[in-house]
Design an enzyme around this catalytic site. Structure first.
Site, PDB file in Angstrom:
ATOM      1  N   GLU A 190      58.005   9.155  22.581  1.00  0.00           N
ATOM      2  CA  GLU A 190      57.407   9.215  21.237  1.00  0.00           C
ATOM      3  C   GLU A 190      57.094  10.655  20.872  1.00  0.00           C
ATOM      4  O   GLU A 190      57.186  11.043  19.704  1.00  0.00           O
ATOM      5  CB  GLU A 190      56.150   8.326  21.182  1.00  0.00           C
ATOM      6  N   GLY A 238      52.611   0.260  28.278  1.00  0.00           N
ATOM      7  CA  GLY A 238      52.030   0.587  26.977  1.00  0.00           C
ATOM      8  C   GLY A 238      51.210  -0.575  26.446  1.00  0.00           C
ATOM      9  O   GLY A 238      50.072  -0.797  26.871  1.00  0.00           O
ATOM     10  N   GLY A 239      51.811  -1.356  25.549  1.00  0.00           N
ATOM     11  CA  GLY A 239      51.102  -2.438  24.857  1.00  0.00           C
ATOM     12  C   GLY A 239      50.265  -3.328  25.759  1.00  0.00           C
ATOM     13  O   GLY A 239      49.106  -3.631  25.444  1.00  0.00           O
ATOM     14  N   SER A 279      58.240  -2.188  27.703  1.00  0.00           N
ATOM     15  CA  SER A 279      57.965  -3.617  27.490  1.00  0.00           C
ATOM     16  C   SER A 279      57.640  -4.361  28.784  1.00  0.00           C
ATOM     17  O   SER A 279      58.042  -5.513  28.966  1.00  0.00           O
ATOM     18  CB  SER A 279      59.140  -4.285  26.755  1.00  0.00           C
ATOM     19  N   TRP A 297      47.560   4.026  26.670  1.00  0.00           N
ATOM     20  CA  TRP A 297      46.934   3.347  25.519  1.00  0.00           C
ATOM     21  C   TRP A 297      47.466   3.878  24.189  1.00  0.00           C
ATOM     22  O   TRP A 297      47.111   3.357  23.145  1.00  0.00           O
ATOM     23  CB  TRP A 297      45.411   3.508  25.591  1.00  0.00           C
ATOM     24  N   LYS A 298      48.238   4.919  24.251  1.00  0.00           N
ATOM     25  CA  LYS A 298      48.800   5.557  23.041  1.00  0.00           C
ATOM     26  C   LYS A 298      47.673   5.839  22.036  1.00  0.00           C
ATOM     27  O   LYS A 298      46.545   6.073  22.438  1.00  0.00           O
ATOM     28  CB  LYS A 298      49.888   4.679  22.417  1.00  0.00           C
TER      29      LYS A 298
END
Ligand code: PEP
Length: 259
Positions: free
Chosen positions: A96, A231-232, A210, A10-11
C-alpha cells in the site's frame, strides 16, 4: 527450528480509544499462547498507549512505517529514533505504501537501513501484482524487490520478510498454501545466494494476504512459511487469537514430529 510469527497490521484503523479497547480484549488470550511470536502494529498515534498496556506481556509491538532521516525539517514524518524507544518491529515496503505513496526500491532500502541502525527489526514486505502473477513474472518481480531492498546491507540478523502478493491483500482472495510455499522457497534461495545457506534457513518469511481463521493452518503447515502478516483479521480480537492459537498448535505438532 524457526519460531513462527503472527503479526497484525492494523493499517489506518482504530482511534486511540479503539486501539486501547482492542488490546485490552486481546491481551489475556494472546498472553496465554506460547511457541509463537505475537506482534501487533497499531497506528503511530496509539503506539505509546499500547506499549503501556502490553507491558509485562509476551506481546511485541511494531510500527507500520518509518522515515529514513534521523530528525529535521520533514513535517509529518516519524524518525527511526522516535520509534526505537517505542517498539521492536517496523513494517517496511508494504504494497500500500509502494502503491499510494510511491515508495521505490531505493526508498525501501533506505528505510531498512535506517531501522537497523537504531535496532528496529524490519518486517520487509515484497510481492507481485496481479498482472505480474498472471504473466508469470512473480519470480522476477520478487527477486528484484528483494535485491533492491537489501542492496548493500550486511546481513541483518533481525530481518523478517513478508511475502504478500498484492492481489491477495484485502481482497479475500488468498494464495494457496502451495503457491505461497513455493514463492517463499524461492525467496529463501535468493537469500542464500545473497548471504549464505544458514542465514537463509534461519530467516522467518511470513505469508500475507487475506489470512483468516479459516485458512491460517493451510499456510503455517507449509515447511517454508514462518507465520503470517495479518491485516483485516487482526482487527477482530477473537479472530486474531484463533489465528495465533492455530499457529501455536501446529508448531507443537511439528516439534513432536521432529523430536
Ligand atoms: C496486510 O495488510 O499486510 C494484509 C495482508 O492485509 P489482509 O490480511 O487484510 O489481506
Amino acid at each position: 527450528m524457526r519460531v513462527p510469527m503472527i503479526a497484525g497490521n492494523w493499517k489506518m484503523n482504530t482511534t486511540v480509544n479503539e486501539a486501547t479497547a482492542l488490546v485490552n480484549e486481546m491481551r489475556p488470550g494472546l498472553d496465554e499462547i506460547d511457541k509463537v511470536d505475537k506482534v501487533i502494529c497499531p497506528p503511530f498515534i496509539s503506539l505509546a498507549a499500547v506499549k503501556e498496556l502490553i507491558k509485562g506481556s509476551s506481546i511485541q509491538l511494531g510500527a507500520q512505517n518509518i522515515y529514513f532521516k534521523e530528525k529535521g525539517a520533514y513535517t509529518g514524518e516519524i524518525s527511526p529514533l522516535m520509534l526505537a524507544d517505542l517498539c521492536e518491529f517496523v513494517i517496511i515496503g508494504h504494497s500500500e505504501r509502494r502503491q499510494y505513496f510511491n515508495e521505490t526500491g531505493e526508498i525501501v532500502n533506505k528505510k531498512v537501513r535506517a531501522a537497523l541502525r537504531v535496532g528496529l527489526k524490519p518486517i520487509l514486505c515484497i510481492g507481485e501484482r496481479l498482472e505480474e502473477n498472471e504473466t508469470g513474472k512473480t519470480e522476477e518481480v520478487v527477486t528484484k524487490q528483494l535485491r533492491s531492498s537489501l542492496a548493500g546491507i550486511k546481513y541483518p540478523s533481525d530481518l523478517v520478510i513478508a511475502y504478500e502478493p498484492v492481489w491477495a491483500i484485502g481482497t479475500g482472495k488468498a494464495a494457496t498454501g502451495e503457491q505461497a510455499n513455493e514463492t517463499i522457497g524461492l525467496i529463501r534461495r535468493n537469500i542464500a545466494k545473497l548471504y549464505d545457506k544458514e542465514i537463509a534457513e534461519n530467516l522467518r518469511i511470513l505469508y500475507g494476504g487475506s489470512v483468516t481463521t479459516e485458512n491460517i493452518a493451510e499456510f503455517v503447515e507449509q515447511p517454508e512459511i514462518g507465520g503470517a502478516l495479518v491485516g483485516g483479521a487482526s482487527l477482530k480480537a477473537a479472530e486474531f487469537l484463533s489465528i495465533v492459537k492455530q499457529t501455536s498448535e501446529i508448531r507443537v505438532v511439528r516439534e513432536a514430529q521432529e523430536a
